[in-house]
Design an enzyme around this catalytic site. Structure first.
Site, PDB file in Angstrom:
ATOM      1  N   HIS A 423      32.585 -40.388 -79.095  1.00 40.90           N
ATOM      2  CA  HIS A 423      32.612 -41.525 -80.012  1.00 40.90           C
ATOM      3  C   HIS A 423      33.594 -42.590 -79.540  1.00 40.90           C
ATOM      4  O   HIS A 423      33.282 -43.783 -79.520  1.00 40.90           O
ATOM      5  CB  HIS A 423      32.982 -41.044 -81.423  1.00 40.90           C
ATOM      6  CG  HIS A 423      33.201 -42.159 -82.394  1.00 40.90           C
ATOM      7  ND1 HIS A 423      34.453 -42.704 -82.638  1.00 40.90           N
ATOM      8  CD2 HIS A 423      32.330 -42.869 -83.148  1.00 40.90           C
ATOM      9  CE1 HIS A 423      34.335 -43.680 -83.516  1.00 40.90           C
ATOM     10  NE2 HIS A 423      33.067 -43.800 -83.854  1.00 40.90           N
ATOM     11  N   ARG A 513      35.635 -43.711 -45.750  1.00 38.61           N
ATOM     12  CA  ARG A 513      36.454 -42.758 -45.015  1.00 38.61           C
ATOM     13  C   ARG A 513      36.406 -41.380 -45.676  1.00 38.61           C
ATOM     14  O   ARG A 513      36.798 -41.224 -46.835  1.00 38.61           O
ATOM     15  CB  ARG A 513      37.901 -43.239 -44.961  1.00 38.61           C
ATOM     16  CG  ARG A 513      38.111 -44.607 -44.324  1.00 38.61           C
ATOM     17  CD  ARG A 513      39.594 -44.954 -44.340  1.00 38.61           C
ATOM     18  NE  ARG A 513      39.878 -46.236 -43.719  1.00 38.61           N
ATOM     19  CZ  ARG A 513      40.029 -47.380 -44.402  1.00 38.61           C
ATOM     20  NH1 ARG A 513      39.893 -47.382 -45.722  1.00 38.61           N
ATOM     21  NH2 ARG A 513      40.300 -48.502 -43.773  1.00 38.61           N
ATOM     22  N   ARG A 581      32.477 -42.546 -42.167  1.00 38.20           N
ATOM     23  CA  ARG A 581      33.278 -42.139 -41.014  1.00 38.20           C
ATOM     24  C   ARG A 581      33.752 -40.704 -41.208  1.00 38.20           C
ATOM     25  O   ARG A 581      34.382 -40.383 -42.218  1.00 38.20           O
ATOM     26  CB  ARG A 581      34.479 -43.066 -40.829  1.00 38.20           C
ATOM     27  CG  ARG A 581      35.226 -42.825 -39.516  1.00 38.20           C
ATOM     28  CD  ARG A 581      36.392 -43.775 -39.358  1.00 38.20           C
ATOM     29  NE  ARG A 581      37.508 -43.414 -40.232  1.00 38.20           N
ATOM     30  CZ  ARG A 581      38.618 -44.137 -40.330  1.00 38.20           C
ATOM     31  NH1 ARG A 581      38.734 -45.273 -39.667  1.00 38.20           N
ATOM     32  NH2 ARG A 581      39.590 -43.754 -41.127  1.00 38.20           N
ATOM     33  N   GLU A 683      38.051 -48.372 -30.916  1.00 38.42           N
ATOM     34  CA  GLU A 683      39.463 -48.523 -31.275  1.00 38.42           C
ATOM     35  C   GLU A 683      40.391 -48.108 -30.135  1.00 38.42           C
ATOM     36  O   GLU A 683      41.614 -48.087 -30.296  1.00 38.42           O
ATOM     37  CB  GLU A 683      39.777 -47.713 -32.537  1.00 38.42           C
ATOM     38  CG  GLU A 683      39.311 -46.278 -32.474  1.00 38.42           C
ATOM     39  CD  GLU A 683      39.304 -45.597 -33.840  1.00 38.42           C
ATOM     40  OE1 GLU A 683      39.994 -46.085 -34.757  1.00 38.42           O
ATOM     41  OE2 GLU A 683      38.599 -44.590 -33.985  1.00 38.42           O
ATOM     42  N   GLY A 704      37.565 -51.096 -34.743  1.00 37.83           N
ATOM     43  CA  GLY A 704      38.780 -50.852 -35.527  1.00 37.83           C
ATOM     44  C   GLY A 704      39.903 -51.676 -34.935  1.00 37.83           C
ATOM     45  O   GLY A 704      40.590 -51.227 -34.006  1.00 37.83           O
ATOM     46  N   SER A 705      40.093 -52.874 -35.465  1.00 35.61           N
ATOM     47  CA  SER A 705      40.978 -53.833 -34.796  1.00 35.61           C
ATOM     48  C   SER A 705      42.440 -53.400 -34.797  1.00 35.61           C
ATOM     49  O   SER A 705      43.183 -53.700 -33.856  1.00 35.61           O
ATOM     50  CB  SER A 705      40.837 -55.214 -35.447  1.00 35.61           C
ATOM     51  OG  SER A 705      41.119 -55.143 -36.831  1.00 35.61           O
ATOM     52  N   ASN A 706      42.886 -52.677 -35.817  1.00 32.78           N
ATOM     53  CA  ASN A 706      44.293 -52.267 -35.852  1.00 32.78           C
ATOM     54  C   ASN A 706      44.624 -51.281 -34.734  1.00 32.78           C
ATOM     55  O   ASN A 706      45.592 -51.451 -33.995  1.00 32.78           O
ATOM     56  CB  ASN A 706      44.635 -51.653 -37.208  1.00 32.78           C
ATOM     57  CG  ASN A 706      44.834 -52.704 -38.278  1.00 32.78           C
ATOM     58  OD1 ASN A 706      45.073 -53.868 -37.968  1.00 32.78           O
ATOM     59  ND2 ASN A 706      44.720 -52.313 -39.537  1.00 32.78           N
ATOM     60  N   ASP A 707      43.831 -50.215 -34.632  1.00 30.66           N
ATOM     61  CA  ASP A 707      44.095 -49.233 -33.568  1.00 30.66           C
ATOM     62  C   ASP A 707      43.855 -49.834 -32.189  1.00 30.66           C
ATOM     63  O   ASP A 707      44.577 -49.525 -31.229  1.00 30.66           O
ATOM     64  CB  ASP A 707      43.215 -47.995 -33.761  1.00 30.66           C
ATOM     65  CG  ASP A 707      43.907 -46.921 -34.596  1.00 30.66           C
ATOM     66  OD1 ASP A 707      45.116 -47.059 -34.822  1.00 30.66           O
ATOM     67  OD2 ASP A 707      43.239 -45.961 -35.008  1.00 30.66           O
ATOM     68  N   CYS A 754      35.631 -53.756 -39.241  1.00 33.32           N
ATOM     69  CA  CYS A 754      36.214 -53.493 -40.553  1.00 33.32           C
ATOM     70  C   CYS A 754      37.685 -53.877 -40.511  1.00 33.32           C
ATOM     71  O   CYS A 754      38.430 -53.344 -39.687  1.00 33.32           O
ATOM     72  CB  CYS A 754      36.083 -52.019 -40.911  1.00 33.32           C
ATOM     73  SG  CYS A 754      34.392 -51.386 -40.884  1.00 33.32           S
TER      74      CYS A 754
END
Length: 796
Positions: A423, A513, A581, A683, A704-707, A754
């Protein structure tokens, strides 16, 4: 004047004489039983019977006079006037001719069944000049009624319930003239769900408005506990488009505590003074609490029936069901139109994000996708309404329809008990308030008058924090967002958020992920489940045993949780791609999972150590990776979500690619079979340099631009000391990305990226678009800015 209509004589058009509840029962009994939907038989006492009761006792002018004295501004005298009217009705004489008609219809029911069973006596209010009015939950229902005397007594109490405090307040608030609203009574053969189970279901997700789901909710015993929110229910989600087409269209099983079971009273019928004495709440055994109330076949059957009822009524429906222990059959005992989402066309999307977090007081099922702050007011009874000021947060054990006037004043609602179909949950949605239900301890953890922040912005789980926290609100006009040639996809971690976010403009999910699912929904190291008997820490072993107790084996716990979480995400966006992934925890992160320390190596530099593809074929993790693969195969093959693409992270060499693909093949995940595509993360510089070779084993590249930046420049991405060096615009990084995109075009390999940079930096989006990237994925909070940057890049 005829006052009785059997269900077989009633259609939905009769709502003006038998009310919405009875009209719906008659419609289903008359139209749907022939195609296999079971509806218990019964009859209705029409509104004519109500007027006969009032007129024979000359109550109309007296009640009219009392209602004229009602203070419609403060309602301070509501309880007094309502009580006087109910007393008048209960002390009145029940007309003999009306009683005879009712008992004659009752005996016909008894004769049809061959024995005297027990019956539900339901109130069904109607406004003759407003046939589409809904008075759901405002009047009373009496269960386990048996015998003519008890039946007439229950009917009289139904008439009196038209003048409960909440019913009078509801009519006043909604502009109905009290003496133009009548009451019909439904008498329905009871399903022996007191010995089995019962509940409710919706043909739409009641929280997000996602239309392709059936939500089935329920508990052991009679259904009042479910509706009133006395207990936390089992909940099941079924994906409607796949019903009858795939092996398993159930995408979620959630076990509720179900600590109470409502059953018939043991009192002899003749000793029951009040109809409510006919049922009692008993404690559910631990064993039953840890069992699902329905098997998968029954869940699917209910979902199919829900879809048939939806198609028949041509709108989304709120349906009550029950299972009879005597014959093990399921029944539909009520159906009404869903009122919150059915007529809404959402063009404005509001996104809320907590910017800081204080002390977490309690959690529960979150409803409303919003954040509010205010003073908590703990109430234990609707009679304490004067303590709650408008805009404060109501905290209570549970609610029922008597609480409706109280809830209208609250900006948020927190309950100890109840589920998403209780409810409190239903009324909160209708009022546009947010709710956190089923906290179990909210009234104990929250202090009266305490300033708190309530967040339901994280999907299924609602959180209550101490203090006034800061949050961000973003308003998105969906109609104003342009379409781009470059695919725009989302980065999502929590499957429970997926149904809401699917309404944003998107081309699917570019990154889901698995490690977030393992961390949040599973919480146990997969190898600790695979080799449970080898665990040497007794405390850890006991915890795992307690968490996994309802599963046949420990591996199935991992596979089931991972499969259902993925299926939710896939269902939300189907048929668009959802790129999942495979796990990419580092060894130190895996070690923090329950049971993880025993199965993980100690590494000096986990960031470039035992992670990604290198784990999948190694004896320390290979068995766990196979469990991941089994889960993904279940999602694609058994549940039917062939829109799921799989992605391998941190694959250093071609040899690793070959080993991983071979294991996936052995697990039944073969490229191109059942439209399966397998992607790889770009990456590591080796991925870009050998892109043409990697393309022989993978169908897509996700940058994976960061790695990639970290490993190209040899700079720790988390180091503040190296922040000036760590740049996605470094020429070496840009050259590797450009090289990847160029080689992918030659091999006809899908490409995506990403990350945050394309939304933060217009020039970065321009660089990607210029080099022909196929898709860019954004976190939801960066989506709009990212689209704007892509539009500008494509225009130039």
């Amino acid at each position: 004047m005829k006052t009785i209509k059997h269900f077989s004589e009633i259609r939905i058009k009769d709502i003006s004489t038998v009310g919405g509840k009875n009209a719906s029962l008659g419609e289903m009994y008359s139209s749907l039983t022939d195609i296999g939907i079971l509806v218990p038989e019964g009859f209705a006492v029409t509104a004519n019977g109500y007027w006969q009761f009032l007129n024979d006792n000359k109550l109309v002018p007296i009640i009219t006079s009392l209602l004229a004295q009602l203070d419609v501004k403060t309602f301070n005298n509501l309880s007094s006037i309502a009580s006087q009217i109910r007393t008048l009705i209960m002390e009145a004489t029940f007309p003999l001719s009306l009683a005879n008609e009712i008992t004659e219809a009752y005996q016909l029911l008894v004769n049809n069944s061959g024995q005297e069973k027990t019956y539900a006596v339901r109130s069904s209010a109607t406004a003759e000049d407003l046939p589409n009015a809904s008075f759901a939950g405002q009047q009373e229902t009496y269960l386990n009624v048996k015998g003519e005397i008890n039946l007439i007594r229950a009917c009289q109490r139904c008439y009196a319930s038209l003048f409960t405090d909440r019913a009078i307040k509801y009519r006043s608030d909604n502009g109905f003239e009290h003496m133009k609203v009548a009451l019909s009574i439904g008498v329905q053969t009871m399903v022996r769900s007191d010995l089995a189970c019962s509940g409710v279901m919706f043909t739409i997700d009641p929280d997000s408005g996602f239309e392709d789901l059936v939500l089935v909710s329920g508990a052991w015993g009679l259904g009042e506990n479910v509706v009133q929110g006395t207990i936390n229910t089992d909940e099941f989600l079924v994906y409607k488009p796949f019903l009858g087409k795939v092996k398993n269209p159930i995408i979620s099983h959630k076990l509720g505590s179900k600590n109470k079971t409502m059953v018939y009273s043991s009192l002899p019928i003749d000793d029951i003074i009040k109809p409510e004495d006919a049922v009692i709440n008993t404690d559910t055994s631990v064993q039953k609490s840890n069992e699902y109330i329905l098997n998968d076949e029954e869940i699917i059957q209910l979902a199919k029936w829900a879809c048939i009822i939806q198609d028949h009524y041509k709108c989304h429906m709120d349906i009550e069901w029950a299972k009879d222990k005597h014959n093990e059959k399921l029944y539909i005992v009520q159906a009404r139109p869903e009122t919150v989402h059915s007529h809404k066309k959402q063009t404005i999307f509001k996104q809320y994000t907590l910017l800081d977090k204080g002390e977490l007081l309690c959690t529960g099922a979150g409803l409303g996708s919003k954040i509010v702050t205010g003073k908590a007011r703990i109430l234990h009874s609707p009679s304490e309404i004067s303590k709650l000021n408008i805009g404060e947060i109501l905290v209570t054990e549970r609610t029922d329809p008597d609480w409706d006037p109280v809830m209208q004043k609250a900006t948020a609602i927190i309950t100890d008990q109840g589920g998403r179909t209780s409810h409190a949950a239903i009324v909160a949605r209708e009022l546009g308030a947010i709710a956190v239900v089923g906290t179990t301890n909210g009234t104990k953890k929250i202090k009266d008058g305490q300033l708190i922040t309530v967040s339901t912005a994280q999907g299924y789980t609602g959180e209550v924090y101490s203090g006034q926290l800061k949050w961000e609100e973003i308003i998105i006009d969906i109609t104003a967002i342009p379409k781009t040639k470059t695919k725009v996809m989302l980065i999502l971690a929590h499957p429970d958020e997926a149904f809401g976010y699917s309404k944003l403009p998107n081309d699917g999910v570019g990154l889901m992920r698995i490690e977030f699912i393992i961390s949040n929904a599973i919480g146990i190291h997969p190898m600790a489940l695979k080799y449970f008997d080898a665990i040497n820490d007794i405390e850890v072993k006991d915890k795992i045993e307690n968490i996994t107790k309802i599963f046949g084996n420990k591996e199935e716990y991992f596979i089931n949780k991972l499969a259902e979480a993925t299926a939710k995400m896939a269902a939300a966006f189907y048929p668009k791609d959802v790129i999942v992934r495979m796990s990419d925890f580092k060894s130190n992160e895996y070690a923090n999972l329950l049971g993880g320390h025993q199965f993980e190596p100690k590494e000096e530099n986990p960031m470039i150590g035992f992670r990604g593809a290198s784990r999948y074929y190694h004896p320390l993790y290979k068995d766990a990776f196979e469990m991941e693969c089994i889960a993904m195969k279940r999602v694609r093959d058994d549940m039917g979500f062939t829109n799921v693409r799989l992605m391998i992270p941190f694959c250093r060499t071609i040899t690793e690619a070959q080993k991983v693909i071979a294991i996936m093949d052995a697990c039944g995940l073969k490229r191109k079979v059942n439209a399966l595509e397998i992607y790889v993360m770009i990456e590591i510089p080796s991925n870009a340099l050998l892109a043409e070779e990697f393309a022989k084993y993978f169908d897509g590249f996700s940058i994976g631009s960061n790695d990639l930046t970290q490993l190209t420049l040899g700079a720790d991405r988390d180091s503040e000391l190296l922040s000036e060096i760590f740049s996605p615009f470094d020429p070496a990084v840009m050259q590797l990305i450009e090289m990847t995109l160029s080689k992918a075009k030659k091999s006809n390999t899908h490409t995506g990226l990403c990350g945050q940079a394309p939304s933060d930096y217009p020039e970065y989006a321009k660089f990607l678009v210029k080099n022909g990237i196929d898709s860019i994925s954004f976190n939801p909070d960066a989506l709009i800015k990212g689209i704007q940057n892509i539009v500008e890049a494509e225009r130039n």
